[in-house]
Design a protein around this motif. Structure first.
Motif, PDB file in Angstrom:
ATOM      1  N   VAL A  26       0.857  -1.188   0.000  1.00  0.00           N
ATOM      2  CA  VAL A  26       0.000   0.000   0.000  1.00  0.00           C
ATOM      3  C   VAL A  26       0.890   1.235   0.000  1.00  0.00           C
ATOM      4  CG1 VAL A  26      -1.679   1.313   1.380  1.00  0.00           C
ATOM      5  CG2 VAL A  26      -1.869  -1.181   1.221  1.00  0.00           C
ATOM      6  N   ARG A  27       0.487   2.253  -0.751  1.00  0.00           N
ATOM      7  CA  ARG A  27       1.216   3.515  -0.716  1.00  0.00           C
ATOM      8  C   ARG A  27       0.307   4.600  -0.145  1.00  0.00           C
ATOM      9  NH1 ARG A  27      -0.471   2.729  -5.927  1.00  0.00           N
ATOM     10  NH2 ARG A  27      -1.302   4.526  -7.062  1.00  0.00           N
ATOM     11  N   MET A  28       0.899   5.495   0.630  1.00  0.00           N
ATOM     12  CA  MET A  28       0.183   6.648   1.164  1.00  0.00           C
ATOM     13  C   MET A  28       0.639   7.852   0.358  1.00  0.00           C
ATOM     14  SD  MET A  28       0.164   8.262   4.991  1.00  0.00           S
ATOM     15  CE  MET A  28      -0.625   6.815   5.668  1.00  0.00           C
ATOM     16  N   VAL A  29      -0.321   8.575  -0.234  1.00  0.00           N
ATOM     17  CA  VAL A  29       0.035   9.672  -1.127  1.00  0.00           C
ATOM     18  C   VAL A  29      -0.832  10.906  -0.891  1.00  0.00           C
ATOM     19  CG1 VAL A  29       0.793   8.096  -2.970  1.00  0.00           C
ATOM     20  CG2 VAL A  29      -1.535   8.946  -2.986  1.00  0.00           C
ATOM     21  N   THR A  30      -0.249  12.036  -1.198  1.00  0.00           N
ATOM     22  CA  THR A  30      -1.027  13.251  -1.360  1.00  0.00           C
ATOM     23  C   THR A  30      -1.009  13.542  -2.855  1.00  0.00           C
ATOM     24  OG1 THR A  30       0.946  14.567  -0.878  1.00  0.00           O
ATOM     25  CG2 THR A  30      -0.589  14.231   0.917  1.00  0.00           C
ATOM     26  N   VAL A  31      -2.043  14.195  -3.333  1.00  0.00           N
ATOM     27  CA  VAL A  31      -2.172  14.454  -4.767  1.00  0.00           C
ATOM     28  C   VAL A  31      -2.326  15.957  -4.962  1.00  0.00           C
ATOM     29  CG1 VAL A  31      -3.523  13.955  -6.836  1.00  0.00           C
ATOM     30  CG2 VAL A  31      -3.299  12.212  -5.059  1.00  0.00           C
ATOM     31  N   ASN A  32      -1.493  16.515  -5.870  1.00  0.00           N
ATOM     32  CA  ASN A  32      -1.605  17.962  -6.111  1.00  0.00           C
ATOM     33  C   ASN A  32      -2.727  18.247  -7.104  1.00  0.00           C
ATOM     34  OD1 ASN A  32      -0.611  17.598  -8.732  1.00  0.00           O
ATOM     35  ND2 ASN A  32       1.407  18.431  -8.284  1.00  0.00           N
ATOM     36  N   GLU A  33      -2.938  19.514  -7.416  1.00  0.00           N
ATOM     37  CA  GLU A  33      -4.044  19.919  -8.302  1.00  0.00           C
ATOM     38  C   GLU A  33      -3.910  19.347  -9.711  1.00  0.00           C
ATOM     39  OE1 GLU A  33      -4.148  24.172  -8.162  1.00  0.00           O
ATOM     40  OE2 GLU A  33      -4.829  24.204  -6.081  1.00  0.00           O
ATOM     41  N   ASP A  34      -2.675  19.042 -10.127  1.00  0.00           N
ATOM     42  CA  ASP A  34      -2.443  18.466 -11.459  1.00  0.00           C
ATOM     43  C   ASP A  34      -2.604  16.949 -11.469  1.00  0.00           C
ATOM     44  OD1 ASP A  34      -1.797  21.024 -12.359  1.00  0.00           O
ATOM     45  OD2 ASP A  34       0.322  20.760 -11.861  1.00  0.00           O
ATOM     46  N   GLY A  35      -2.924  16.368 -10.307  1.00  0.00           N
ATOM     47  CA  GLY A  35      -3.100  14.924 -10.220  1.00  0.00           C
ATOM     48  C   GLY A  35      -1.810  14.167  -9.963  1.00  0.00           C
ATOM     49  N   ARG A  36      -0.722  14.874  -9.726  1.00  0.00           N
ATOM     50  CA  ARG A  36       0.563  14.226  -9.468  1.00  0.00           C
ATOM     51  C   ARG A  36       0.610  13.741  -8.023  1.00  0.00           C
ATOM     52  NH1 ARG A  36       6.069  13.919 -11.078  1.00  0.00           N
ATOM     53  NH2 ARG A  36       7.473  14.361  -9.370  1.00  0.00           N
ATOM     54  N   GLU A  37       1.041  12.482  -7.848  1.00  0.00           N
ATOM     55  CA  GLU A  37       1.135  11.885  -6.525  1.00  0.00           C
ATOM     56  C   GLU A  37       2.479  12.201  -5.882  1.00  0.00           C
ATOM     57  OE1 GLU A  37       0.546   7.650  -6.512  1.00  0.00           O
ATOM     58  OE2 GLU A  37      -1.546   7.814  -7.159  1.00  0.00           O
ATOM     59  N   PHE A  38       2.461  12.442  -4.591  1.00  0.00           N
ATOM     60  CA  PHE A  38       3.676  12.537  -3.790  1.00  0.00           C
ATOM     61  C   PHE A  38       3.568  11.452  -2.727  1.00  0.00           C
ATOM     62  CE2 PHE A  38       6.106  14.037  -0.122  1.00  0.00           C
ATOM     63  CZ  PHE A  38       7.339  14.240  -0.721  1.00  0.00           C
ATOM     64  N   ILE A  39       4.467  10.474  -2.783  1.00  0.00           N
ATOM     65  CA  ILE A  39       4.404   9.339  -1.866  1.00  0.00           C
ATOM     66  C   ILE A  39       4.925   9.745  -0.491  1.00  0.00           C
ATOM     67  CG2 ILE A  39       5.266   7.019  -1.363  1.00  0.00           C
ATOM     68  CD1 ILE A  39       5.314   6.466  -4.345  1.00  0.00           C
ATOM     69  N   GLN A  40       4.087   9.549   0.507  1.00  0.00           N
ATOM     70  CA  GLN A  40       4.490   9.813   1.891  1.00  0.00           C
ATOM     71  C   GLN A  40       5.005   8.548   2.567  1.00  0.00           C
ATOM     72  OE1 GLN A  40       1.894  12.035   4.375  1.00  0.00           O
ATOM     73  NE2 GLN A  40       1.103  13.253   2.693  1.00  0.00           N
ATOM     74  N   GLY A  41       4.593   7.404   2.070  1.00  0.00           N
ATOM     75  CA  GLY A  41       5.062   6.148   2.654  1.00  0.00           C
ATOM     76  C   GLY A  41       4.614   4.963   1.828  1.00  0.00           C
ATOM     77  N   ILE A  42       5.370   3.883   1.944  1.00  0.00           N
ATOM     78  CA  ILE A  42       5.027   2.614   1.302  1.00  0.00           C
ATOM     79  C   ILE A  42       5.008   1.571   2.406  1.00  0.00           C
ATOM     80  CG2 ILE A  42       5.747   0.837  -0.335  1.00  0.00           C
ATOM     81  CD1 ILE A  42       7.068   3.075  -1.978  1.00  0.00           C
ATOM     82  N   PHE A  43       3.915   0.813   2.472  1.00  0.00           N
ATOM     83  CA  PHE A  43       3.736  -0.188   3.522  1.00  0.00           C
ATOM     84  C   PHE A  43       3.620  -1.563   2.873  1.00  0.00           C
ATOM     85  CE2 PHE A  43       1.783   3.840   4.716  1.00  0.00           C
ATOM     86  CZ  PHE A  43       2.518   4.161   5.840  1.00  0.00           C
ATOM     87  N   LYS A  44       4.316  -2.535   3.450  1.00  0.00           N
ATOM     88  CA  LYS A  44       4.383  -3.877   2.873  1.00  0.00           C
ATOM     89  C   LYS A  44       3.824  -4.911   3.854  1.00  0.00           C
ATOM     90  CE  LYS A  44       8.442  -2.391   0.331  1.00  0.00           C
ATOM     91  NZ  LYS A  44       8.356  -2.602  -1.051  1.00  0.00           N
ATOM     92  N   SER A  45       3.803  -6.159   3.419  1.00  0.00           N
ATOM     93  CA  SER A  45       3.295  -7.256   4.254  1.00  0.00           C
ATOM     94  C   SER A  45       3.942  -7.214   5.635  1.00  0.00           C
ATOM     95  CB  SER A  45       3.597  -8.607   3.602  1.00  0.00           C
ATOM     96  OG  SER A  45       2.885  -8.734   2.404  1.00  0.00           O
ATOM     97  N   GLY A  46       3.110  -7.394   6.661  1.00  0.00           N
ATOM     98  CA  GLY A  46       3.599  -7.398   8.028  1.00  0.00           C
ATOM     99  C   GLY A  46       3.616  -6.023   8.677  1.00  0.00           C
TER     100      GLY A  46
END
Length: 194
Positions: free
Chosen positions: A40-60
């Motif tokens: 799972v990735r946690m993202v914020t999205v700007n007005e242009d639809g571009r994602e900025f990843i705040q974190g990536i979470f994996k199994s466990g």
């Protein structure tokens, strides 16, 4: 926290297909999400639809606890990067775990501290205009969790989304860091920093 313990305790397991939104900004928190399988990735999205990843979470790993703890609405999207199975742990069950398992309480403090450190580091890096410096900092940070002999397991796009750079800039930046012997690669995978 051992994911198998949660499974054995009968908590709800929900399947999310790739690109499914788990929660979005403005939603009120109901669960802490423990990943049985997937990513799972946690993202914020700007007005242009571009994602900025705040974190990536994996199994466990788990996510969603800060908003639940402080009882505030979510500020970011969480999106399944792969087909994922996620255990949903409600607020009262989550607080019961914290109260009844001192080791888990310590783990929560360490996890939240690591995330705070990461966010502080990235704020400082985003203020730095040099792409090369941003890339080197995030690569060092990510390699910290890689076992000896392993390699960085993020894509160029993910590096771009984590640093606020374009993919093309990441490609050029990584090549430059390799030429300067600041990072080392093996078969195109980043394996260590100088």
């Amino acid at each position: 926290m051992d994911i198998q313990q949660l499974i054995n305790s009968g908590f709800l397991i929900k399947e999310y297909p790739k690109d499914a939104i788990i929660y979005e900004p403005g939603m009120f928190p109901k669960y802490v999400y423990f990943i049985k399988s997937g990513e799972v990735r946690m993202v914020t999205v700007n007005e242009d639809g571009r994602e900025f990843i705040q974190g990536i979470f994996k199994s466990g790993q788990y996510f969603g606890e800060p908003a639940l703890i402080v009882n505030r609405r979510y500020l970011a999207f969480t999106i399944a990067s792969k087909d994922s199975e996620i255990i949903l742990l409600g607020k009262s069950d989550f607080f019961h775990l914290i109260e009844s398992m001192p080791d888990f309480s310590t783990e929560i403090i360490q996890t939240l501290s690591n995330r705070l450190f990461y966010k502080s580091m990235m704020l400082e890096e985003l203020a730095n205009e040099k792409a090369e410096h941003r890339l080197l900092t995030i690569i060092k940070y990510l390699l910290n969790d890689i076992e000896i002999g392993g390699h960085l397991k993020v894509t160029r796009q993910e590096l771009a989304d984590m640093t606020g750079l374009r993919v093309e800039t990441v490609i050029r930046g990584v090549k430059l860091l390799v030429r300067k012997n600041l990072i080392f690669t093996k078969k195109g995978k980043i394996i260590k920093v100088a």
